[in-house]
Scaffold this motif. Sequence first.
Motif, PDB file in Angstrom:
ATOM      1  N   HIS A  38       0.823  -1.214   0.000  1.00 18.19           N
ATOM      2  CA  HIS A  38       0.000   0.000   0.000  1.00 18.19           C
ATOM      3  C   HIS A  38       0.858   1.265   0.000  1.00 18.19           C
ATOM      4  N   ALA A  39       2.120   1.124   0.437  1.00 15.56           N
ATOM      5  CA  ALA A  39       3.004   2.298   0.519  1.00 15.56           C
ATOM      6  C   ALA A  39       3.866   2.466  -0.722  1.00 15.56           C
ATOM      7  N   LEU A  40       3.714   1.600  -1.708  1.00 15.73           N
ATOM      8  CA  LEU A  40       4.553   1.638  -2.904  1.00 15.73           C
ATOM      9  C   LEU A  40       3.795   2.193  -4.097  1.00 15.73           C
ATOM     10  N   GLY A  41       4.504   2.979  -4.913  1.00 10.90           N
ATOM     11  CA  GLY A  41       3.939   3.435  -6.172  1.00 10.90           C
ATOM     12  C   GLY A  41       4.011   2.336  -7.220  1.00 10.90           C
ATOM     13  N   THR A  42       3.451   2.625  -8.385  1.00 18.91           N
ATOM     14  CA  THR A  42       3.379   1.610  -9.433  1.00 18.91           C
ATOM     15  C   THR A  42       4.762   1.132  -9.857  1.00 18.91           C
ATOM     16  N   GLU A  43       5.712   2.045 -10.008  1.00 21.54           N
ATOM     17  CA  GLU A  43       7.044   1.665 -10.454  1.00 21.54           C
ATOM     18  C   GLU A  43       7.748   0.780  -9.426  1.00 21.54           C
ATOM     19  N   HIS A  44       7.640   1.150  -8.152  1.00 21.65           N
ATOM     20  CA  HIS A  44       8.265   0.345  -7.105  1.00 21.65           C
ATOM     21  C   HIS A  44       7.575  -1.003  -6.956  1.00 21.65           C
ATOM     22  N   LEU A  45       6.254  -1.017  -7.100  1.00 16.12           N
ATOM     23  CA  LEU A  45       5.523  -2.284  -7.075  1.00 16.12           C
ATOM     24  C   LEU A  45       6.013  -3.202  -8.183  1.00 16.12           C
ATOM     25  N   GLY A  46       6.177  -2.632  -9.380  1.00 20.40           N
ATOM     26  CA  GLY A  46       6.653  -3.430 -10.517  1.00 20.40           C
ATOM     27  C   GLY A  46       8.024  -4.019 -10.279  1.00 20.40           C
ATOM     28  N   ALA A  47       8.918  -3.228  -9.678  1.00 15.37           N
ATOM     29  CA  ALA A  47      10.271  -3.717  -9.413  1.00 15.37           C
ATOM     30  C   ALA A  47      10.259  -4.859  -8.406  1.00 15.37           C
ATOM     31  N   GLU A  48       9.439  -4.740  -7.362  1.00 15.81           N
ATOM     32  CA  GLU A  48       9.387  -5.788  -6.336  1.00 15.81           C
ATOM     33  C   GLU A  48       8.714  -7.051  -6.876  1.00 15.81           C
ATOM     34  N   LEU A  49       7.671  -6.878  -7.680  1.00 14.68           N
ATOM     35  CA  LEU A  49       7.014  -8.032  -8.299  1.00 14.68           C
ATOM     36  C   LEU A  49       7.985  -8.779  -9.210  1.00 14.68           C
ATOM     37  N   ALA A  50       8.767  -8.043  -9.978  1.00 16.59           N
ATOM     38  CA  ALA A  50       9.738  -8.670 -10.879  1.00 16.59           C
ATOM     39  C   ALA A  50      10.828  -9.388 -10.093  1.00 16.59           C
ATOM     40  N   ARG A  51      11.293  -8.778  -9.007  1.00 20.56           N
ATOM     41  CA  ARG A  51      12.349  -9.404  -8.195  1.00 20.56           C
ATOM     42  C   ARG A  51      11.873 -10.718  -7.585  1.00 20.56           C
ATOM     43  N   LEU A  52      10.692 -10.702  -7.002  1.00 29.48           N
ATOM     44  CA  LEU A  52      10.173 -11.902  -6.352  1.00 29.48           C
ATOM     45  C   LEU A  52       9.834 -12.989  -7.369  1.00 29.48           C
ATOM     46  N   THR A  53       9.328 -12.591  -8.537  1.00 26.03           N
ATOM     47  CA  THR A  53       9.023 -13.576  -9.579  1.00 26.03           C
ATOM     48  C   THR A  53      10.283 -14.280 -10.041  1.00 26.03           C
ATOM     49  N   GLU A  54      11.345 -13.528 -10.260  1.00 27.35           N
ATOM     50  CA  GLU A  54      12.611 -14.111 -10.702  1.00 27.35           C
ATOM     51  C   GLU A  54      13.190 -15.028  -9.625  1.00 27.35           C
ATOM     52  N   ALA A  55      13.100 -14.597  -8.375  1.00 33.51           N
ATOM     53  CA  ALA A  55      13.612 -15.424  -7.281  1.00 33.51           C
ATOM     54  C   ALA A  55      12.846 -16.730  -7.180  1.00 33.51           C
ATOM     55  N   ALA A  56      11.536 -16.685  -7.398  1.00 28.84           N
ATOM     56  CA  ALA A  56      10.723 -17.908  -7.350  1.00 28.84           C
ATOM     57  C   ALA A  56      11.095 -18.849  -8.485  1.00 28.84           C
ATOM     58  N   ARG A  57      11.287 -18.315  -9.678  1.00 33.95           N
ATOM     59  CA  ARG A  57      11.615 -19.152 -10.831  1.00 33.95           C
ATOM     60  C   ARG A  57      12.985 -19.808 -10.693  1.00 33.95           C
ATOM     61  N   GLU A  58      13.914 -19.121 -10.045  1.00 33.24           N
ATOM     62  CA  GLU A  58      15.274 -19.648  -9.901  1.00 33.24           C
ATOM     63  C   GLU A  58      15.472 -20.442  -8.620  1.00 33.24           C
ATOM     64  N   GLY A  59      14.415 -20.572  -7.804  1.00 35.33           N
ATOM     65  CA  GLY A  59      14.526 -21.338  -6.573  1.00 35.33           C
ATOM     66  C   GLY A  59      15.267 -20.615  -5.474  1.00 35.33           C
ATOM     67  N   ARG A  60      15.387 -19.287  -5.561  1.00 36.46           N
ATOM     68  CA  ARG A  60      16.133 -18.515  -4.564  1.00 36.46           C
ATOM     69  C   ARG A  60      15.232 -17.846  -3.533  1.00 36.46           C
ATOM     70  N   ILE A  61      13.930 -17.995  -3.670  1.00 36.68           N
ATOM     71  CA  ILE A  61      13.030 -17.279  -2.778  1.00 36.68           C
ATOM     72  C   ILE A  61      13.098 -17.883  -1.375  1.00 36.68           C
ATOM     73  N   THR A  62      13.004 -17.032  -0.368  1.00 36.76           N
ATOM     74  CA  THR A  62      13.157 -17.477   1.018  1.00 36.76           C
ATOM     75  C   THR A  62      11.796 -17.747   1.648  1.00 36.76           C
ATOM     76  N   PRO A  63      11.760 -18.529   2.734  1.00 38.84           N
ATOM     77  CA  PRO A  63      10.487 -18.767   3.420  1.00 38.84           C
ATOM     78  C   PRO A  63       9.797 -17.482   3.855  1.00 38.84           C
ATOM     79  N   ALA A  64      10.574 -16.492   4.317  1.00 38.40           N
ATOM     80  CA  ALA A  64       9.981 -15.238   4.786  1.00 38.40           C
ATOM     81  C   ALA A  64       9.271 -14.496   3.656  1.00 38.40           C
ATOM     82  N   GLU A  65       9.725 -14.687   2.408  1.00 31.43           N
ATOM     83  CA  GLU A  65       9.110 -13.999   1.267  1.00 31.43           C
ATOM     84  C   GLU A  65       7.870 -14.716   0.759  1.00 31.43           C
ATOM     85  N   LEU A  66       7.533 -15.837   1.366  1.00 26.57           N
ATOM     86  CA  LEU A  66       6.369 -16.615   0.941  1.00 26.57           C
ATOM     87  C   LEU A  66       5.280 -16.663   2.005  1.00 26.57           C
ATOM     88  N   THR A  67       5.405 -15.863   3.042  1.00 24.68           N
ATOM     89  CA  THR A  67       4.444 -15.907   4.139  1.00 24.68           C
ATOM     90  C   THR A  67       4.037 -14.505   4.552  1.00 24.68           C
TER      91      THR A  67
END
Length: 429
Positions: free
Chosen positions: A312-341
């Motif tokens: 809720h505190a992020l603008g569209t550009e920052h939201l896009g950057a975080e969505l892209a980062r987490l998507t890439e981490a999930a695809r590469e198997g690098r995502i952490t438990p804290a980022e999934l809860t």
Amino acid sequence: MPVVREFTLPDLGEGLTGAEVVRWLVEVGEVIAVDQPVVEVETAKAVVEVPCPYGGVVTARFGAEGEEIPVGAPLVTVAVAPGEGPQPLAEQEPAVERPLVGYGVAERPAGARRARVGAGARSAAPAAAVVSAAPVVPVAPVVPVAPAVVAVISPLVRRIAREHDLDLRTVAGSGPDGLILRRDVERVLTAPAAPVAAPVAEGVVPLRGLRKAVAEKLTRSHREIPAATCWVDADATALMELRAELNRAAGPKISVLALLARISTAALARFPELNSSVTPDGSGIVRHTAVHLGFAAQSERGLVVPVVRDAHALGTEHLGAELARLTEAAREGRITPAELTGGTFTLNNYGVFGVDGSTPILNHPEAAMLGVGRITPKPWVHQGELAVRQVTQLSFTFDHRVCDGGTAGGFLRFVADCVEQPGTLLRQL
């Protein structure tokens, strides 16, 4: 004489009760350093390397690959030099364990993984043996052995290689300093000379790791939550035109998912009761002040739901950057438990699968989920005339305990209005 210390599976966070052994990173008789990863395990959230807080000689391993180990159960025992442990062996009390360093990302001394002790020490402690409480395992002189280093750090790369019986020592890495990347493994596996995997025999496939956790969570959601779904078609032509205009300007590209995420946070600001969850005993409703936005993402381990904190505190550009980062981490198997809860609301863009509609099961214990179908050209009445427009179907699944149909309908109509007239968002900024 050395002191034999026992290292148990630590709590890897988020209330996990156990983990499945994916691959042992050390062998009995191997000399390890403090905080060196000794095993790769799969939890319900991610694949992680577990470092051992003791340095010394591995005298026993507990658990075969594919076996689930409960939190607190022994992983390895290590013969530690005198003075390294806080208590003498005779007291037979557990050691005070050092804190884990980044789930196994601490650097290790060069060659420490492959240093071995003599054959006598190895035969005295087989891999599945339980170390006796009485005798002390003698440590033979270390025999230097040339390290057999495989230049790969990604658990996903190792897993793909293991599933296809591929020896990583035969793969040339294209990354920095010869690091083996996923594309290197896939290149070898898809080469004409690569062996064709034998067909999988029919039978029962056990539910393990992520698949087991997903099954349990969806079953609980379906059993406990009285969910209802409403939907509406929306003309997304103006939204797609806005995205194209934004992406013509300098700066990061804006995805459709980022725009939908921004619309979702604006809608939750207007209908905050939907950013909530029912207490475990069903006696009350918890209203969340922050929007932790989950979104469905496909990974090698299956469907996962990364969470954008304080969306809720992020603008569209920052939201896009975080969505892209987490998507890439999930695809590469690098995502952490804290980022999934910790999500409070989920955005499900199932349109990427080429489908129009869905009635998804809620991500327990969340109370609502917005679904978005594919955006595709369809006949549409626009300004009184039939035209071809970019149309999408929006669906909204909600816990009927937290609101009635009027609130859910109001939320979905607001989202549809923002999709059809993106300028509506300016009122929320």
